[in-house]
Design an enzyme around this catalytic site. Structure first.
Site, PDB file in Angstrom:
ATOM      1  N   ASP A 185      -6.299 -17.118   1.840  1.00 31.91           N
ATOM      2  CA  ASP A 185      -7.053 -15.842   1.962  1.00 31.91           C
ATOM      3  C   ASP A 185      -8.500 -16.029   1.695  1.00 31.91           C
ATOM      4  O   ASP A 185      -8.979 -16.505   0.637  1.00 31.91           O
ATOM      5  CB  ASP A 185      -6.362 -14.685   0.607  1.00 31.91           C
ATOM      6  CG  ASP A 185      -7.021 -13.474   0.790  1.00 31.91           C
ATOM      7  OD1 ASP A 185      -7.015 -12.640   1.862  1.00 31.91           O
ATOM      8  OD2 ASP A 185      -8.011 -13.047  -0.221  1.00 31.91           O
ATOM      9  N   GLU A 268      -5.555 -15.659   8.056  1.00 33.93           N
ATOM     10  CA  GLU A 268      -5.525 -14.514   8.679  1.00 33.93           C
ATOM     11  C   GLU A 268      -6.481 -14.079   9.588  1.00 33.93           C
ATOM     12  O   GLU A 268      -7.730 -14.704   9.424  1.00 33.93           O
ATOM     13  CB  GLU A 268      -5.584 -13.366   7.352  1.00 33.93           C
ATOM     14  CG  GLU A 268      -5.288 -11.995   7.830  1.00 33.93           C
ATOM     15  CD  GLU A 268      -5.369 -11.187   6.606  1.00 33.93           C
ATOM     16  OE1 GLU A 268      -5.135  -9.801   6.636  1.00 33.93           O
ATOM     17  OE2 GLU A 268      -5.864 -11.536   5.370  1.00 33.93           O
ATOM     18  N   CYS A 321       4.109  -6.749  -2.493  1.00 32.42           N
ATOM     19  CA  CYS A 321       4.391  -7.866  -3.750  1.00 32.42           C
ATOM     20  C   CYS A 321       4.831  -9.135  -2.826  1.00 32.42           C
ATOM     21  O   CYS A 321       5.816  -9.074  -2.336  1.00 32.42           O
ATOM     22  CB  CYS A 321       5.491  -7.088  -4.746  1.00 32.42           C
ATOM     23  SG  CYS A 321       5.661  -8.163  -6.029  1.00 32.42           S
ATOM     24  N   CYS A 324       8.809  -9.457  -4.665  1.00 31.37           N
ATOM     25  CA  CYS A 324      10.104  -8.966  -4.422  1.00 31.37           C
ATOM     26  C   CYS A 324       9.743  -7.765  -2.990  1.00 31.37           C
ATOM     27  O   CYS A 324      10.831  -7.582  -2.512  1.00 31.37           O
ATOM     28  CB  CYS A 324      10.562  -7.762  -5.104  1.00 31.37           C
ATOM     29  SG  CYS A 324       8.959  -6.425  -5.603  1.00 31.37           S
ATOM     30  N   CYS A 340       3.312  -4.848  -9.902  1.00 34.40           N
ATOM     31  CA  CYS A 340       4.081  -4.478  -9.156  1.00 34.40           C
ATOM     32  C   CYS A 340       5.133  -3.347 -10.001  1.00 34.40           C
ATOM     33  O   CYS A 340       5.519  -3.563 -11.127  1.00 34.40           O
ATOM     34  CB  CYS A 340       5.166  -5.468  -8.466  1.00 34.40           C
ATOM     35  SG  CYS A 340       6.275  -4.729  -7.468  1.00 34.40           S
ATOM     36  N   CYS A 343       9.062  -4.837  -9.632  1.00 37.03           N
ATOM     37  CA  CYS A 343       9.689  -6.126 -10.444  1.00 37.03           C
ATOM     38  C   CYS A 343       8.796  -6.344 -11.779  1.00 37.03           C
ATOM     39  O   CYS A 343       9.329  -7.071 -12.415  1.00 37.03           O
ATOM     40  CB  CYS A 343       9.585  -7.371  -9.661  1.00 37.03           C
ATOM     41  SG  CYS A 343       8.079  -7.762  -8.840  1.00 37.03           S
ATOM     42  N   ASP A 350      -6.340 -11.428  -4.518  1.00 34.83           N
ATOM     43  CA  ASP A 350      -6.290 -12.500  -3.564  1.00 34.83           C
ATOM     44  C   ASP A 350      -5.256 -13.348  -3.318  1.00 34.83           C
ATOM     45  O   ASP A 350      -4.567 -13.963  -2.430  1.00 34.83           O
ATOM     46  CB  ASP A 350      -7.760 -13.164  -3.873  1.00 34.83           C
ATOM     47  CG  ASP A 350      -8.706 -12.307  -3.469  1.00 34.83           C
ATOM     48  OD1 ASP A 350      -8.605 -11.234  -2.755  1.00 34.83           O
ATOM     49  OD2 ASP A 350      -9.937 -12.480  -4.078  1.00 34.83           O
TER      50      ASP A 350
END
Length: 395
Positions: A185, A268, A321, A324, A340, A343, A350
């Site tokens: 990233d 990306e 997330c 999960c 999150c 979870c 990042d």
């Protein structure tokens, strides 16, 4: 596969004059051929252009000095113009990937100058490079050429530095990878956050940028075509080259480490042209060189036999997330950490995005629809939620 090897050299005073004459002739041939192409409804082929701007032009009084330099760079200048037009038309028709290209432009004396020699116009012997009607030049060989070059380009940049750029054929190198895959990233202050937890800090260009700003103020106040203005222009060019060289060195080293240690590299697809429209972050984004890093990773992946993959820019890597698969929604840029709601795992923004990039690229992404059945997804994470969002000063 083909690669470029670039070396700096220091010509003598006489060679500098000969190179300046060569650059001027190459520039005039390009501009004359471009002017003819703009006047014609249909573009003439390269042979007809070469007859007009080189063969017939040498017989006139205005262009008789074209015969004082080697004919090979002049012919290559016309060929390069034909390639530039082909790339322009392919870009219009959608045959060429990337950003739309514009029409070829006239060359200026103050910009970077170059002249290309094909086989027959140069030779290498005893560590020296012979250039037709220039003489022998001795570049600083920082490494050996893997094979005989097919062409060499003489370059003079805005800082009046001279380089020889060789095009050679290289063979792929096989090196065993330590890891199976890695997702990356890209950011500004922290240039790259890896899915394995490693981070790469971007170089600091602030000092050089401040010097450039001060010199640009002086440049704007100095009269045109004056010696002081030309001196200031060269000083600004030197500072810009320092930034470019620092960035290129950083990106090359980082890309080499990433590609040599991982079998699959996943990035990306960033909409950089759209991101730079943000006036608060446009300058910082432009300094990073995200596209250059992607190009280097792709080229080095071919060299080392790696798998290079780019995922879609529409993947919500910062909204899901990585543990999960629960989707919490969009986050503001100032949000750097989130916990999150499903979870309870606390993520760095990042780092979580890098893990999701790796999973999407390898096809191992969690099914976020299943995890959302028992938990309601919010559009924008608020600081009052139980997600424990913290802020940071930069991306």
């Amino acid at each position: 596969m083909k690669a470029r090897y670039q070396f700096r050299f220091y010509p003598t005073d006489q060679q500098q004059q000969l190179l300046a004459q060569l650059f001027g002739c190459v520039r005039v041939v390009w501009n004359d051929a471009l002017a003819i192409c703009k006047q014609k409804e249909l573009l003439p082929n390269n042979n007809d252009l070469q007859k007009l701007v080189i063969t017939q032009a040498k017989k006139t009084v205005e262009r008789e000095w074209l015969s004082e330099v080697s004919n090979i760079p002049l012919q290559q200048s016309v060929v390069d113009l034909g390639v530039a037009y082909k790339n322009f038309f392919d870009s219009l028709k959608g045959k060429r990937k990337g950003k739309k290209l514009g029409r070829p432009k006239f060359k200026k004396k103050t910009n970077q100058q170059s002249a290309r020699f094909r086989i027959g116009g140069f030779s290498i012997k005893d560590g020296q490079v012979y250039l037709a009607k220039i003489g022998n030049v001795k570049p600083i060989w920082s490494r050996e050429l893997p094979s005989s070059p097919t062409s060499v380009t003489v370059i003079k940049d805005c800082e009046d530095r001279y380089f020889l750029s060789f095009v050679v054929e290289v063979q792929p190198v096989h090196i065993d990878a330590k890891n199976q895959s890695i997702g990356i990233d890209l950011g500004i202050k922290t240039f790259a956050v890896m899915s394995n937890g490693e981070k790469a800090e971007s170089p600091n260009y602030s000092k050089l940028d401040r010097k450039i700003r001060k010199l640009q103020i002086h440049l704007a106040r100095q009269p045109k075509d004056s010696k002081r203005r030309n001196k200031t222009r060269i000083q600004i060019a030197k500072l810009h080259n320092q930034i470019a060289d620092t960035r290129k060195d950083f990106l090359h080293k980082l890309a080499t480490i990433v590609v040599s240690e991982n079998q699959a590299i996943i990035l990306e697809d960033l909409n950089v042209s759209g991101m730079v429209k943000n006036r608060k972050l446009s300058f910082a984004i432009s300094l990073q060189g995200w596209r250059e890093f992607r190009t280097l990773c792709e080229a080095k992946s071919q060299k080392f036999g790696r798998v290079f993959h780019v995922i879609s820019r529409w993947e919500p890597t910062s909204q899901v997330c990585s543990e999960c698969g629960y989707k919490w929604g969009k986050l503001d840029l100032k949000v750097r950490s989130v916990q999150c709601l499903n979870c309870g795992t606390e993520h760095d923004r990042d780092g979580n995005a890098a893990k999701n990039i790796n999973k999407v690229g390898m096809g191992n992404r969690h099914d976020s629809k299943w995890t959302q059945r028992n938990c309601q997804t919010t559009l924008v994470a608020e600081s009052i939620e139980a997600s424990r969002i913290t802020e940071a000063s930069a991306l």
